[in-house]
Scaffold this motif. Structure first.
Motif, PDB file in Angstrom:
ATOM      1  N   ILE A  44       0.856  -1.178   0.000  1.00 22.22           N
ATOM      2  CA  ILE A  44       0.000   0.000   0.000  1.00 22.22           C
ATOM      3  C   ILE A  44       0.892   1.226   0.000  1.00 22.22           C
ATOM      4  CG2 ILE A  44      -1.701   1.323   1.305  1.00 22.22           C
ATOM      5  CD1 ILE A  44      -2.787  -1.265   2.381  1.00 22.22           C
ATOM      6  N   ALA A  45       0.573   2.188  -0.838  1.00 20.24           N
ATOM      7  CA  ALA A  45       1.318   3.444  -0.904  1.00 20.24           C
ATOM      8  C   ALA A  45       0.336   4.593  -1.069  1.00 20.24           C
ATOM      9  CB  ALA A  45       2.318   3.427  -2.053  1.00 20.24           C
ATOM     10  N   ILE A  46       0.694   5.718  -0.479  1.00 21.19           N
ATOM     11  CA  ILE A  46      -0.059   6.964  -0.665  1.00 21.19           C
ATOM     12  C   ILE A  46       0.856   7.924  -1.389  1.00 21.19           C
ATOM     13  CG2 ILE A  46      -1.213   8.885   0.491  1.00 21.19           C
ATOM     14  CD1 ILE A  46      -1.822   6.992   2.795  1.00 21.19           C
ATOM     15  N   TYR A  93      -5.099  13.780   1.918  1.00 19.73           N
ATOM     16  CA  TYR A  93      -4.010  13.366   2.802  1.00 19.73           C
ATOM     17  C   TYR A  93      -3.253  14.618   3.239  1.00 19.73           C
ATOM     18  CZ  TYR A  93       0.056  10.805   4.562  1.00 19.73           C
ATOM     19  OH  TYR A  93       1.058  10.295   5.366  1.00 19.73           O
ATOM     20  N   MET A  94      -3.317  14.908   4.536  1.00 19.79           N
ATOM     21  CA  MET A  94      -2.645  16.082   5.110  1.00 19.79           C
ATOM     22  C   MET A  94      -3.033  17.375   4.393  1.00 19.79           C
ATOM     23  SD  MET A  94       1.180  14.695   6.007  1.00 19.79           S
ATOM     24  CE  MET A  94       1.405  13.367   7.183  1.00 19.79           C
ATOM     25  N   GLY A  95      -4.325  17.479   4.108  1.00 25.73           N
ATOM     26  CA  GLY A  95      -4.832  18.713   3.548  1.00 25.73           C
ATOM     27  C   GLY A  95      -4.634  18.879   2.054  1.00 25.73           C
ATOM     28  N   ARG A  96      -4.229  17.826   1.342  1.00 28.55           N
ATOM     29  CA  ARG A  96      -4.064  17.955  -0.112  1.00 28.55           C
ATOM     30  C   ARG A  96      -4.544  16.663  -0.769  1.00 28.55           C
ATOM     31  NH1 ARG A  96       2.442  17.511  -1.259  1.00 28.55           N
ATOM     32  NH2 ARG A  96       2.963  15.969   0.343  1.00 28.55           N
ATOM     33  N   PRO A  97      -4.933  16.726  -2.043  1.00 32.27           N
ATOM     34  CA  PRO A  97      -5.428  15.522  -2.725  1.00 32.27           C
ATOM     35  C   PRO A  97      -4.302  14.513  -2.940  1.00 32.27           C
ATOM     36  CG  PRO A  97      -5.245  17.350  -4.264  1.00 32.27           C
ATOM     37  CD  PRO A  97      -5.010  17.924  -2.906  1.00 32.27           C
ATOM     38  N   ALA A  98      -4.625  13.245  -2.793  1.00 33.19           N
ATOM     39  CA  ALA A  98      -3.642  12.174  -2.966  1.00 33.19           C
ATOM     40  C   ALA A  98      -4.365  10.928  -3.444  1.00 33.19           C
ATOM     41  CB  ALA A  98      -2.902  11.915  -1.660  1.00 33.19           C
ATOM     42  N   ARG A  99      -3.573   9.891  -3.737  1.00 31.67           N
ATOM     43  CA  ARG A  99      -4.141   8.602  -4.170  1.00 31.67           C
ATOM     44  C   ARG A  99      -3.556   7.487  -3.310  1.00 31.67           C
ATOM     45  NH1 ARG A  99      -6.643   7.938  -9.196  1.00 31.67           N
ATOM     46  NH2 ARG A  99      -5.591   5.966  -9.689  1.00 31.67           N
ATOM     47  N   ALA A 100      -4.453   6.666  -2.740  1.00 27.53           N
ATOM     48  CA  ALA A 100      -4.038   5.470  -2.013  1.00 27.53           C
ATOM     49  C   ALA A 100      -4.051   4.306  -2.990  1.00 27.53           C
ATOM     50  CB  ALA A 100      -4.965   5.206  -0.830  1.00 27.53           C
ATOM     51  N   VAL A 101      -2.876   3.647  -3.148  1.00 23.48           N
ATOM     52  CA  VAL A 101      -2.717   2.608  -4.177  1.00 23.48           C
ATOM     53  C   VAL A 101      -2.411   1.286  -3.504  1.00 23.48           C
ATOM     54  CG1 VAL A 101      -1.486   1.928  -6.268  1.00 23.48           C
ATOM     55  CG2 VAL A 101      -1.797   4.351  -5.739  1.00 23.48           C
ATOM     56  N   GLU A 102      -3.127   0.231  -3.921  1.00 27.34           N
ATOM     57  CA  GLU A 102      -2.832  -1.122  -3.458  1.00 27.34           C
ATOM     58  C   GLU A 102      -2.120  -1.871  -4.577  1.00 27.34           C
ATOM     59  OE1 GLU A 102      -5.141  -4.882  -1.451  1.00 27.34           O
ATOM     60  OE2 GLU A 102      -5.927  -4.026  -3.304  1.00 27.34           O
ATOM     61  N   PHE A 103      -0.972  -2.492  -4.237  1.00 27.55           N
ATOM     62  CA  PHE A 103      -0.184  -3.291  -5.176  1.00 27.55           C
ATOM     63  C   PHE A 103      -0.406  -4.760  -4.850  1.00 27.55           C
ATOM     64  CE2 PHE A 103       1.785   0.795  -4.925  1.00 27.55           C
ATOM     65  CZ  PHE A 103       2.381   1.030  -6.157  1.00 27.55           C
ATOM     66  N   ARG A 104      -0.736  -5.560  -5.843  1.00 23.66           N
ATOM     67  CA  ARG A 104      -0.914  -7.009  -5.660  1.00 23.66           C
ATOM     68  C   ARG A 104       0.034  -7.740  -6.620  1.00 23.66           C
ATOM     69  NH1 ARG A 104      -3.664  -9.229  -1.265  1.00 23.66           N
ATOM     70  NH2 ARG A 104      -5.264  -7.747  -0.610  1.00 23.66           N
ATOM     71  N   ASP A 105       0.950  -8.531  -6.058  1.00 21.51           N
ATOM     72  CA  ASP A 105       1.878  -9.328  -6.865  1.00 21.51           C
ATOM     73  C   ASP A 105       1.118 -10.537  -7.421  1.00 21.51           C
ATOM     74  OD1 ASP A 105       3.887 -10.803  -7.998  1.00 21.51           O
ATOM     75  OD2 ASP A 105       5.254 -10.637  -6.294  1.00 21.51           O
ATOM     76  N   LEU A 106       1.012 -10.602  -8.747  1.00 21.69           N
ATOM     77  CA  LEU A 106       0.239 -11.679  -9.394  1.00 21.69           C
ATOM     78  C   LEU A 106       1.112 -12.829  -9.853  1.00 21.69           C
ATOM     79  CD1 LEU A 106      -2.176  -9.516 -11.599  1.00 21.69           C
ATOM     80  CD2 LEU A 106      -2.551 -10.398  -9.282  1.00 21.69           C
ATOM     81  N   THR A 107       2.388 -12.864  -9.380  1.00 21.82           N
ATOM     82  CA  THR A 107       3.307 -13.908  -9.861  1.00 21.82           C
ATOM     83  C   THR A 107       2.762 -15.292  -9.579  1.00 21.82           C
ATOM     84  OG1 THR A 107       5.179 -12.415  -9.508  1.00 21.82           O
ATOM     85  CG2 THR A 107       5.658 -14.769  -9.720  1.00 21.82           C
ATOM     86  N   GLU A 108       2.396 -15.538  -8.296  1.00 20.00           N
ATOM     87  CA  GLU A 108       1.904 -16.869  -7.933  1.00 20.00           C
ATOM     88  C   GLU A 108       0.568 -17.154  -8.601  1.00 20.00           C
ATOM     89  OE1 GLU A 108       3.550 -19.116  -6.363  1.00 20.00           O
ATOM     90  OE2 GLU A 108       5.244 -17.760  -6.122  1.00 20.00           O
ATOM     91  N   GLN A 109      -0.293 -16.137  -8.696  1.00 21.84           N
ATOM     92  CA  GLN A 109      -1.593 -16.335  -9.345  1.00 21.84           C
ATOM     93  C   GLN A 109      -1.414 -16.691 -10.813  1.00 21.84           C
ATOM     94  OE1 GLN A 109      -4.400 -13.120  -8.763  1.00 21.84           O
ATOM     95  NE2 GLN A 109      -5.508 -13.638 -10.633  1.00 21.84           N
TER      96      GLN A 109
END
Length: 833
Positions: free
Chosen positions: A342-344, A420-436
């Motif tokens: 997860i990254a913001i 986020y902290m008074g400014r627009p941001a994007r919360a991103v979820e990363f999913r490793d699909l290697t095993e899938q």
């Protein structure tokens, strides 16, 4: 030392002592310097007196006497300067015995003038420094201090006569002192020195006695002055300060400012001004404290109210902070417990991330913070990510991720637009699909293998059914052809036509045999087998089969594990693989057969669907021919699939090999590359049961008879085959009872119970009941009944996966009259049990 009295007395004492010490040091230095000056003046006077005597003797007395005496004479008492001076000072020393006035030399004529150790060192000093003729200073002689002056006496021209060459010296001088000491001196050379040493002890002692009396009087006067100063200070200052100090102490210890009393001190000096200031200050303090008490009471009341409000606010703040900490803790726990990264980020710059992202990408946390999110995506996916960011896309999509090691991997991204902290941001979820992706690919591969396996099984069942029906028709053709050939002369043109029909039928029978092998319905009788010996027995035939222009290499393994298989099936495998290898080699080439012990593990079983891990004996056939592409390898084992030209192959060779291997619970693999050749590897399970000794074949001393007169019951639901079999048996002399169904056979057997039946020949698969069940019912009536099963394929009635049950006698359709005759005699004569 806390009181001012002690401090003041200590300061005055220290100052007095310092002053007394300074005066003492000054007097000491001044007196010591004056004493040294006086003694040095006395030493200088004595030296000048000594030098004056020597000068007078040398300049006046010696020349006057020399004119009146012979040159060889020398009057020591009048002409020797040292002798005259020493004699005069010996008289002086009677009154001053402690004074030293003498002449010293390092090699004197008169031993009395021999220099001591200290004097020798000074003589050496004068020799080393020719420009220095005098040294003065304090020295110690016999543990007594002296002020000494040493004056160097250097060789002069007037002295050469007496101190030069002994031959030139006066005879009286040689006679008195000898020719050794005091000679051989050169001008400028130090011949000795005049020494004057004045003792410092008595002079110093006298002066110091007088100085001590003077210093004692001065010290007593100073002490009297010190005590007078102390008494004055105590009376004028200390006593009054003590009185003021006691009032200050009382004021400090007073519990109420109204108890503080003023100070009364007489005088009109600085201390009196201090007392007036104190009294004024106490009055002001009383006024101030009266006003302060009122203000404190008012302020206390306000503070109590404010404290109540503050305590309420503190409690509320604590509850808020506790809730905030719990919320942050839950967020961090969920943040780091995520199964993905997860990254913001704001405009691509990462502001925060969880531990999962560090594990996924390989970057440390502090390096990820502030990084451009594009660094986590492969370059070919940058456009997709930028497009989704610009459009603020909020649904999942897939890109190619990039780790710190530059490794790429399939990645699913899903983002949400958040503040986020008074400014627009994007919360991103990363999913490793290697095993899938790997699981999906494995699923596809497994499905492909399963589909291929089902396809092969379906084709096998079809091939088995076709072979069964086809074998029935071939049985009729071959059987009637054999019967017709018996009645036609070899010269008859019809004989050749019938013989060609028979050959074609036999070739067709071989095709059905291969189809049955692929379908695993070929009847076999497996036994313990050493593959090395079996291959060695086939080598000659295989070399003839592949031709002399190809090289056949054989590489057997040592201590090869035994297997359980029908030997004829090994022959089929080798023939088919070697023929295929021969056809794949265009010019001169090489075919290699090798064996080995192999242990297949779980990974091999995972890659090859249905393979059971364990110990196997491996036989491999390799060639350096043209090889195969992937499409050819995919369809390689299907029946009738061939890459040969039309009419050059049936496409059943590898299908037969595949069926044989599967029938014996083995596995087959192929590796091939275009223009590099192919390798077929066959894995047969290691035989773990105890070896059963093989019965040696009986020797045949005479040709086996092809006829007989026994009673045989033939049961076949196909009428054409029943009639053909009956006719063949009757032609061979047997008494035949023919039945078109099992129930009819039971009736015939019941009718001939008295005559007896020697042998039962029955089809395996029939309506009403199968051949195995029929034989069991007839054996109950005829215990010594022998039986022979016949069928177009091996059914599970008499076999398990094509392997004949123990004690079962079987003949495969189609069969010739000769093959039937031989089989019957084996059974009836007890040679094949």
């Amino acid at each position: 030392m806390r009181s001012i009295t002690a401090k003041l007395l200590f300061s005055i004492g220290v100052i007095t002592l310092f002053f007394l010490a300074s005066i003492s040091y000054f007097f000491y230095e001044m007196t010591h310097r004056q004493i040294n000056d006086v003694i040095e003046q006395q030493a200088s006077m004595a030296l000048q007196f000594d030098l004056a005597i020597r000068s007078y003797v040398g300049e006046y007395i010696r020349p006057a006497i020399s004119e009146r005496i012979n040159e060889d004479e020398f009057i020591l008492e009048a002409m020797s300067t040292s002798y005259v001076a020493r004699s005069i000072f010996e008289t002086v020393r009677k009154d001053f015995p402690e004074y030293i006035i003498k002449f010293s030399a390092d090699n004197p004529r008169n031993p009395i003038n021999q220099a001591g150790q200290e004097e020798l060192e000074i003589i050496s000093y004068f020799d080393e420094n020719p420009n220095v003729d005098q040294w003065r200073g304090e020295i110690t002689i016999n543990n007594q201090a002296y002020m000494a002056i040493f004056n160097a006496r250097r060789m002069e021209s007037a002295c050469i006569h007496c101190h030069g060459d002994p031959q030139d010296a006066p005879a009286s001088l040689i006679e008195r002192y000898g020719p050794v000491a005091g000679f051989h001196k050169t001008p400028g050379k130090v011949i000795g020195m005049d020494t004057v040493a004045i003792p410092m002890g008595k002079i110093t002692e006298k002066v110091w006695n007088e100085l001590n009396h003077t210093f004692a009087i001065f010290a007593i006067s100073l002490l009297i002055f010190f005590f007078a100063i102390v008494v004055a200070i105590k009376w004028l200052v200390i006593n009054r300060l003590v009185k003021i100090s006691s009032h200050f102490s009382s004021a400090i210890e007073a519990s109420n400012y109204s108890q503080i009393s003023p100070i009364h001190v007489s005088g009109n000096d600085e201390i009196h001004e201090l007392v007036v200031g104190y009294n004024t200050l106490t009055d002001k303090l009383k006024e101030f404290y009266t006003s302060l008490d009122q203000k404190v009471q008012e302020r206390t009341q306000r503070l109590e109210i404010m404290n109540k409000q503050l305590r309420r606010q503190i409690n509320e703040r604590k509850m808020t902070e506790k809730a905030l900490r719990e919320s942050e803790e839950r967020f961090k726990t969920l943040h780091n417990a995520s199964f993905g990264g997860i990254a913001i980020h704001s405009e691509g710059t990462i502001l925060d991330c969880n531990k999962g992202l560090t594990e996924m990408t390989g970057y440390p946390l502090m390096e990820l913070i502030g990084m451009d999110i594009l660094n986590l995506i492969a370059s070919e996916s940058h456009g997709i990510l930028l497009e989704k960011m610009e459009s603020r896309y909020e649904k999942p999509y897939e890109v190619t991720g990039r780790r710190q090691s530059s490794e790429t991997y399939p990645l699913r991204i899903e983002a949400r637009n958040i503040p986020y902290m008074g400014r627009p941001a994007r919360a991103v979820e990363f999913r490793d699909l290697t095993e899938q992706k790997k699981a999906e690919q494995e699923k596809v591969n497994l499905q492909t293998q399963l589909t291929q396996s089902h396809k092969m099984e379906s084709v096998g069942r079809l091939a088995g059914g076709v072979a069964h029906d086809f074998n029935n028709m071939l049985s009729v053709i071959i059987g009637h052809t054999d019967l017709a050939l018996h009645d036609i002369d070899l010269a008859d043109p019809r004989y050749r036509h019938l013989n060609e029909i028979r050959k074609a039928a036999k070739r067709s029978a071989n095709l059905t045999t291969q189809l049955l092998a692929f379908a695993r319905q070929q009847p076999i009788a497996p036994r313990r087998l050493d593959l090395n010996k079996t291959v060695e027995g086939m080598l000659k035939m295989l070399r003839r089969l592949i031709g002399e222009d190809l090289e056949l290499l054989w590489s057997p393994a040592e201590n090869l594990w035994p297997v359980k298989i029908d030997p004829t099936q090994v022959d089929q495998i080798l023939v088919n693989l070697c023929v295929n290898a021969r056809d794949a080699i265009e010019n001169i080439g090489r075919i290699t057969i090798e064996t080995a012990n192999v242990i297949l593990d779980d990974s091999y079983g995972h890659d090859h669907m249905g393979c059971t891990p364990g110990e196997y004996a491996m036989i491999a056939v390799s060639d350096n021919g043209t090889g195969m592409d992937k499409i050819t390898q995919k369809n390689l084992f299907e029946p009738f699939f061939t890459t040969k030209k039309r009419g050059e192959g049936t496409g059943l060779g590898l299908a037969t090999v595949y069926g044989i291997v599967k029938q014996n619970k083995g596995y087959i693999t192929v590796y091939s590359e275009k223009k590099k050749g192919s390798t077929f590897k066959i894995y047969l399970p290691k035989l773990t049961e105890k070896a059963v000794a093989l019965q040696a074949p009986e020797e045949v001393s005479s040709p086996q008879p092809m006829s007989g007169n026994e009673t045989i019951l033939v049961v076949e639901d196909e009428l054409a085959i029943l009639e053909m079999t009956q006719e063949m048996l009757e032609y061979m002399g047997y008494h035949v009872l023919a039945a078109h169904s099992p129930n009819e056979a039971l009736e015939i057997a019941h009718t001939h119970a008295d005559q007896g039946i020697d042998l039962l020949i029955t089809d395996v698969i029939m309506p009403e009941m199968n051949g195995r069940e029929l034989s069991k019912r007839l054996i109950q009536q005829f215990p010594n009944l022998k039986y022979l099963f016949m069928s177009g394929y091996t059914a599970d009635v008499i076999a398990h996966h094509g392997v004949l049950d123990k004690g079962v006698q079987f003949i495969n359709k189609p069969f010739s009259q000769q093959a039937l005759a031989a089989k019957l005699r084996d059974i009836l004569d007890g040679k094949n049990r």
